[in-house]
Write a protein that holds these residues in place. Structure first.
Motif, PDB file in Angstrom:
ATOM      1  N   LYS A  26       0.859  -1.135   0.089  1.00  0.00           N
ATOM      2  CA  LYS A  26       0.234  -0.056  -0.151  1.00  0.00           C
ATOM      3  C   LYS A  26       0.963   1.262   0.000  1.00  0.00           C
ATOM      4  CE  LYS A  26      -3.646   2.704   0.076  1.00  0.00           C
ATOM      5  NZ  LYS A  26      -4.296   3.096  -1.112  1.00  0.00           N
ATOM      6  N   LEU A  27       2.065   1.270   0.712  1.00  0.00           N
ATOM      7  CA  LEU A  27       2.692   2.264   0.961  1.00  0.00           C
ATOM      8  C   LEU A  27       3.327   2.409  -0.626  1.00  0.00           C
ATOM      9  CD1 LEU A  27       4.578   1.717   4.219  1.00  0.00           C
ATOM     10  CD2 LEU A  27       3.339   3.596   3.567  1.00  0.00           C
ATOM     11  N   TYR A  28       3.840   1.233  -1.065  1.00  0.00           N
ATOM     12  CA  TYR A  28       4.684   1.479  -2.591  1.00  0.00           C
ATOM     13  C   TYR A  28       3.684   1.792  -3.581  1.00  0.00           C
ATOM     14  CZ  TYR A  28       6.395  -0.567  -7.011  1.00  0.00           C
ATOM     15  OH  TYR A  28       6.684  -0.555  -8.310  1.00  0.00           O
ATOM     16  N   SER A  29       2.472   1.578  -3.478  1.00  0.00           N
ATOM     17  CA  SER A  29       1.474   2.112  -4.614  1.00  0.00           C
ATOM     18  C   SER A  29       1.162   3.704  -4.423  1.00  0.00           C
ATOM     19  CB  SER A  29       0.091   1.349  -4.461  1.00  0.00           C
ATOM     20  OG  SER A  29      -0.614   1.805  -3.098  1.00  0.00           O
ATOM     21  N   GLY A  30       1.326   4.187  -3.304  1.00  0.00           N
ATOM     22  CA  GLY A  30       1.199   5.616  -3.077  1.00  0.00           C
ATOM     23  C   GLY A  30       2.310   6.376  -3.472  1.00  0.00           C
ATOM     24  N   LEU A  67      14.303   1.210   9.171  1.00  0.00           N
ATOM     25  CA  LEU A  67      13.971   2.548   9.295  1.00  0.00           C
ATOM     26  C   LEU A  67      13.722   3.035  10.534  1.00  0.00           C
ATOM     27  CD1 LEU A  67      12.986   4.730   7.506  1.00  0.00           C
ATOM     28  CD2 LEU A  67      10.599   3.815   7.824  1.00  0.00           C
ATOM     29  N   LYS A  68      14.679   4.155  10.804  1.00  0.00           N
ATOM     30  CA  LYS A  68      14.665   4.694  12.113  1.00  0.00           C
ATOM     31  C   LYS A  68      13.360   5.659  12.661  1.00  0.00           C
ATOM     32  CE  LYS A  68      19.618   4.265  12.682  1.00  0.00           C
ATOM     33  NZ  LYS A  68      19.597   3.007  12.179  1.00  0.00           N
ATOM     34  N   LYS A  69      12.994   6.517  11.488  1.00  0.00           N
ATOM     35  CA  LYS A  69      11.974   7.395  11.850  1.00  0.00           C
ATOM     36  C   LYS A  69      10.978   7.073  10.654  1.00  0.00           C
ATOM     37  CE  LYS A  69      13.629  11.491  11.748  1.00  0.00           C
ATOM     38  NZ  LYS A  69      14.377  12.948  11.938  1.00  0.00           N
ATOM     39  N   GLU A  70       9.682   7.002  11.098  1.00  0.00           N
ATOM     40  CA  GLU A  70       8.437   6.646  10.115  1.00  0.00           C
ATOM     41  C   GLU A  70       8.203   7.914   9.561  1.00  0.00           C
ATOM     42  OE1 GLU A  70       5.502   5.513  12.981  1.00  0.00           O
ATOM     43  OE2 GLU A  70       6.423   3.537  13.398  1.00  0.00           O
ATOM     44  N   SER A  71       8.472   9.138   9.911  1.00  0.00           N
ATOM     45  CA  SER A  71       8.177  10.319   9.082  1.00  0.00           C
ATOM     46  C   SER A  71       9.451  10.280   8.047  1.00  0.00           C
ATOM     47  CB  SER A  71       8.391  11.529  10.011  1.00  0.00           C
ATOM     48  OG  SER A  71       9.704  11.701  10.692  1.00  0.00           O
ATOM     49  N   SER A  72      10.470   9.526   7.918  1.00  0.00           N
ATOM     50  CA  SER A  72      11.413   9.639   6.941  1.00  0.00           C
ATOM     51  C   SER A  72      11.312   8.644   5.907  1.00  0.00           C
ATOM     52  CB  SER A  72      12.610   9.618   7.588  1.00  0.00           C
ATOM     53  OG  SER A  72      12.829  10.617   8.623  1.00  0.00           O
ATOM     54  N   PHE A  73       9.986   8.023   5.690  1.00  0.00           N
ATOM     55  CA  PHE A  73       9.920   6.759   4.877  1.00  0.00           C
ATOM     56  C   PHE A  73      10.220   7.294   3.159  1.00  0.00           C
ATOM     57  CE2 PHE A  73       7.128   4.617   1.889  1.00  0.00           C
ATOM     58  CZ  PHE A  73       7.767   3.249   1.969  1.00  0.00           C
ATOM     59  N   ARG A  74       9.521   8.226   2.934  1.00  0.00           N
ATOM     60  CA  ARG A  74       9.855   8.791   1.765  1.00  0.00           C
ATOM     61  C   ARG A  74      11.195   9.212   1.351  1.00  0.00           C
ATOM     62  NH1 ARG A  74       5.148   9.964  -1.413  1.00  0.00           N
ATOM     63  NH2 ARG A  74       6.179  11.466  -2.840  1.00  0.00           N
TER      64      ARG A  74
END
Length: 181
Positions: A26-30, A67-74
């Motif tokens: 789902k993350l990838y599709s976005g 991944l350390k911080k979720e807000s840094s995913f992109r």
């Protein structure tokens, strides 16, 4: 049962970090279109761009628990893609023997669309930028990222990114001005 369509990005990232493949999908599709545009801009070859995105996504899926911080995913996944594009460019450099081969390989022969020459001028101006400048312009123009977001991805200061972007765009304007004249 969890509703992946209504889940927040933060929750999807948490689930993906715990090994939930559907959440990662789902993350990838976005983000796929942005990843592909960036790779295409960097590599200038559709098949290589698709391959680079595929490799980056596989690497991201395999390493998302780190991944350390979720807000840094992109920015994290774009950094992985950026590294993959660099590897592809390095591999390509080894494979290309002569300038003429490069000219043909990059698809610069033929073409009869009305604005073909203009497209080629823009491509040449973009290619004249160094790798970091191309990345900044690609993230900004094609990815729609702000200077602050690009700064995080490239581990630079936002003011440095803005300055380099400005210089890169000016270089392209000068090159395009020469092509017209």
């Amino acid at each position: 049962m969890y509703d992946y369509e209504k889940g927040s990005e933060q929750e999807l990232i948490r689930r993906a970090r715990r090994g939930d493949a559907k959440a990662f999908a789902k993350l990838y599709s976005g983000i796929y279109k942005d990843l592909y545009k960036f790779a295409l801009c960097m590599l200038r070859h559709p098949q290589e761009a698709e391959d680079a995105v595929s490799e980056a996504v596989i690497a991201a899926y395999e390493n998302i628990s780190g991944l350390k911080k979720e807000s840094s995913f992109r920015s994290w996944i774009f950094k992985i893609l950026s590294n993959q594009c660099r590897q592809t460019l390095t591999r390509r450099q080894r494979e290309i023997v002569s300038t003429e081969d490069t000219h043909i390989y990059l698809g610069k022969s033929g073409g009869n669309e009305p604005d073909y020459a203009q497209q080629q001028d823009v491509r040449r101006a973009f290619e004249s930028l160094d790798e970091e400048e191309r990345m900044i312009v690609a993230f900004s123009v094609f990815g729609g990222y702000t200077s602050e977001e690009i700064a995080v991805m490239l581990k630079k200061k936002a003011v440095t990114v803005r300055s380099r972007k400005s210089r890169a765009l000016e270089k392209m304007r000068v090159d395009l001005g020469r092509a017209e004249g």
